[in-house]
Design an enzyme around this catalytic site. Structure first.
Site, PDB file in Angstrom:
ATOM      1  N   SER A 155      56.596  72.872  79.258  1.00 56.01           N
ATOM      2  CA  SER A 155      57.861  73.191  78.600  1.00 56.01           C
ATOM      3  C   SER A 155      58.524  74.394  79.292  1.00 56.01           C
ATOM      4  CB  SER A 155      57.577  73.464  77.116  1.00 56.01           C
ATOM      5  OG  SER A 155      58.751  73.584  76.386  1.00 56.01           O
ATOM      6  N   ASP A 320      58.505  62.120  74.818  1.00 53.08           N
ATOM      7  CA  ASP A 320      59.086  63.460  74.759  1.00 53.08           C
ATOM      8  C   ASP A 320      60.601  63.343  74.899  1.00 53.08           C
ATOM      9  OD1 ASP A 320      59.871  66.073  75.027  1.00 53.08           O
ATOM     10  OD2 ASP A 320      58.447  66.581  76.627  1.00 53.08           O
ATOM     11  N   HIS A 353      57.007  65.991  72.641  1.00 53.95           N
ATOM     12  CA  HIS A 353      56.955  67.165  73.510  1.00 53.95           C
ATOM     13  C   HIS A 353      55.615  67.898  73.421  1.00 53.95           C
ATOM     14  CE1 HIS A 353      58.518  70.312  75.968  1.00 53.95           C
ATOM     15  NE2 HIS A 353      58.462  71.214  75.030  1.00 53.95           N
TER      16      HIS A 353
END
Lengths: 376, 198
Positions: A155, A320, A353
């Site tokens: 991320s 995601d 995610h």
């Protein structure tokens, strides 16, 4: 090589002090600062086995192991890092660092501003991913690490790995960019803005100087985290995990918790608001929004990545939607245009995610295989 | 020990690739060809695979691999990015044959393809006996085959002629041995080096 995966065990955080001023991208200058960090494994004599793990929005330097034998204090990426684990601390010297502006021990809005003798609060300068990387590089200098065998993160952590490869091309041999993107989309920024507005409009925010009033804007922070959590999970996973299940088996016809998903979000929001600093959250979401290595290249990502020299491993997860596979592919194609070594995996997962934090067998097999082929 | 390729079509492909070239290998399997080309010829290459276990095998082999669905085309790749775009024994499993060949020759200056010959003698004999062929080069039953396009050397060459694709070189094989006499009948597998008509 075939040792059973183990925990790194009990660890202790360390602190590094930096007395020389840090010029930030915004033009502001931080006169001095501290960074909290942890290390796992042993730096070899050639200092060629160092790996930097960059954390995401709410992460910390506590990547692996526990504090004081307390299993509740397990590091956030403990399933990846340890002796015999995919990022094997028998081979690598792994560093976790709390980013500048953080609330886990590094200098941030909760720290005392030497100019006023009071907490920085809203006066803490706005920082960027690039500023984080600069600060991390100074930590590497202090530890005597000239180049990293790998810099990795998921991320926002993946964005730091990418930024490292551009700011210090000679100091990164492998950049591992997991569940990340070359920029946020408008939708991503929109979610961040909702989160920020939740905090900014909390009556307890006091223009960011809430410490002086001995309160925290916990309602705002709670809402911000609830919105965030929705975007970290996939629709499928929410359906599987919660569906329309009722907390107490009946409709209450009130605004109390009816559905399990409501209970989950409230729990996550409350937990987070209980320990995370609202100013750090505001600033870190801005760092995410501003990240755009192609900005100075007219939006041409391939031109921006020309400087990179590292070998890349890029991975995304099929469900995601916050940092979709398509965004990872943009980085892959930009690297291809520059003839950089890159491998890309699009990993099947239902967990959205958050998948990058889970120990999916195939995902970890890929990570292990990639780390195994890194020569020191 | 000098590494060897365990598939003769890969050895033929490797022969056509010059030292220092750049290669895109579509359907690269475990990356054996790319690894061989890198170690023997200093070739800089990337593989494309969509099967998770093959992506993993490539990473274990230390070759660049991109997990992409080739049926989606090669839209992310720029024109003339590679010296050679290779597709070994996968063309028959691709639905959009024409588009794939066009894309290979857009992204690569040359394309190299190998595929099983459905016109091979034993395959014709199987059909004559009333059954779909199952052989070393076509190892699948009709109900579990990944192949979706069934064509002979002559069919392929006719398509190339009709679409402005130049056949620069051809090598045909039976049991790993070169075939020169009537390859459309006698070869079980063929490898082509292709270019665009100027």
């Amino acid at each position: 090589m075939s040792t059973e995966p183990q925990s790194v065990g009990t660890v202790t955080a360390q602190r590094a002090h930096f007395a020389s001023p840090l010029a930030l991208k915004s033009g502001a200058i931080l006169p001095a600062y501290d960074l909290a960090y942890e290390t796992y494994g042993t730096l070899n004599a050639a200092k060629s086995n160092a790996v930097l793990v960059c954390h995401a929005l709410s992460g910390s330097h506590h990547v692996a192991g526990v504090y004081d034998d307390n299993p509740d204090t397990l590091g956030w990426w403990d399933n990846l890092v340890g002796p015999g684990k995919p990022l094997d601390t028998n081979k690598f010297f792994v560093i976790g660092v709390n980013n500048l502006g953080g609330c886990y021990g590094s200098t941030g809005p909760m720290s005392i501003n030497p100019a006023t003798g009071k907490r920085y609060g809203a006066d803490f300068p706005v920082f960027t991913v690039e500023d984080w990387v600069t600060a991390q590089a100074r930590l590497a200098d202090q530890l005597g690490i000239e180049s990293f065998a790998a810099v990795l993160g998921g991320s926002l952590g993946g964005m730091q790995a990418l930024a490292w490869s551009l700011q210090y091309p000679e100091r990164v041999r492998h950049a591992m960019v997991i569940a990340a993107a070359p920029t946020l989309t408008a939708q991503n920024i929109a979610f961040n803005e909702v989160a920020r507005q939740a905090i900014l409009s909390d009556p307890d925010f006091h223009g960011g100087h809430y410490y002086d009033h001995h309160v925290v804007p916990s309602r705002g922070l709670r809402l911000a985290r609830m919105v965030g959590h929705i975007t970290y999970l996939s629709d499928d996973q929410m359906a599987e995990k919660f569906g329309r299940r009722l907390r107490e088996g009946t409709h209450k016809f009130s605004f109390e918790v009816d559905f399990e998903i409501e209970s989950y979000l409230r729990y996550q929001g409350d937990k987070f608001a209980g320990f995370f600093d609202a100013n750090t959250y505001l600033l870190a979401t801005k760092a995410l929004d501003y990240f755009d290595p192609a900005f100075e290249y007219g939006g041409n990502l391939a031109a921006a990545l020309k400087r990179a020299k590292a070998q890349f491993f890029i991975a995304s997860f099929t469900t995601d939607w916050r940092f979709s596979p398509e965004r990872s592919r943009e980085m892959v194609y930009a690297l291809l245009q520059n003839k950089r070594d890159v491998s890309y995996a699009e990993i099947e997962s239902i967990s959205g995610h958050d998948s990058f934090l889970l120990d999916d067998a195939h995902y970890h097999a890929l990570m292990r295989a990639y780390f195994d082929q890194i020569t020191l | 020990m000098k590494p060897v390729l365990d598939r003769f079509d890969l050895a033929a492909i490797a022969n056509w690739i010059k030292p220092g070239e750049s290669v895109l290998d579509l359907g690269c399997g475990d990356g054996s060809l790319l690894k061989y080309l890198r170690e023997q010829k200093g070739v800089h290459g990337y593989g494309v695979e969509n099967a998770p276990e093959r992506v993993l095998a490539c990473i274990k082999n230390g070759v660049n691999v991109l997990q992409l669905d080739m049926e989606q085309g090669l839209t992310g790749f720029v024109d003339g990015q590679f010296h050679h775009v290779v597709m070994s024994q996968s063309l028959q499993a691709i639905r959009h044959t024409e588009k794939m060949l066009a894309e290979m020759l857009r992204v690569g200056r040359e394309a190299v393809v190998s595929f099983p010959n459905f016109g091979y003698r034993t395959h014709r004999e199987a059909i004559a006996r009333g059954h779909m062929p199952v052989s070393e080069s076509l190892p699948y039953e009709w109900y579990d085959t990944p192949n979706v396009r069934f064509f002979t050397l002559d069919d392929f060459e006719a398509l190339c002629g009709a679409r402005g694709i130049r056949i620069l070189e051809r090598a045909a094989f039976e049991d790993g041995q070169p075939v020169t006499d009537n390859p459309n009948l006698n070869a079980s597998l063929a490898v082509y080096r292709l270019g665009r008509l100027q």
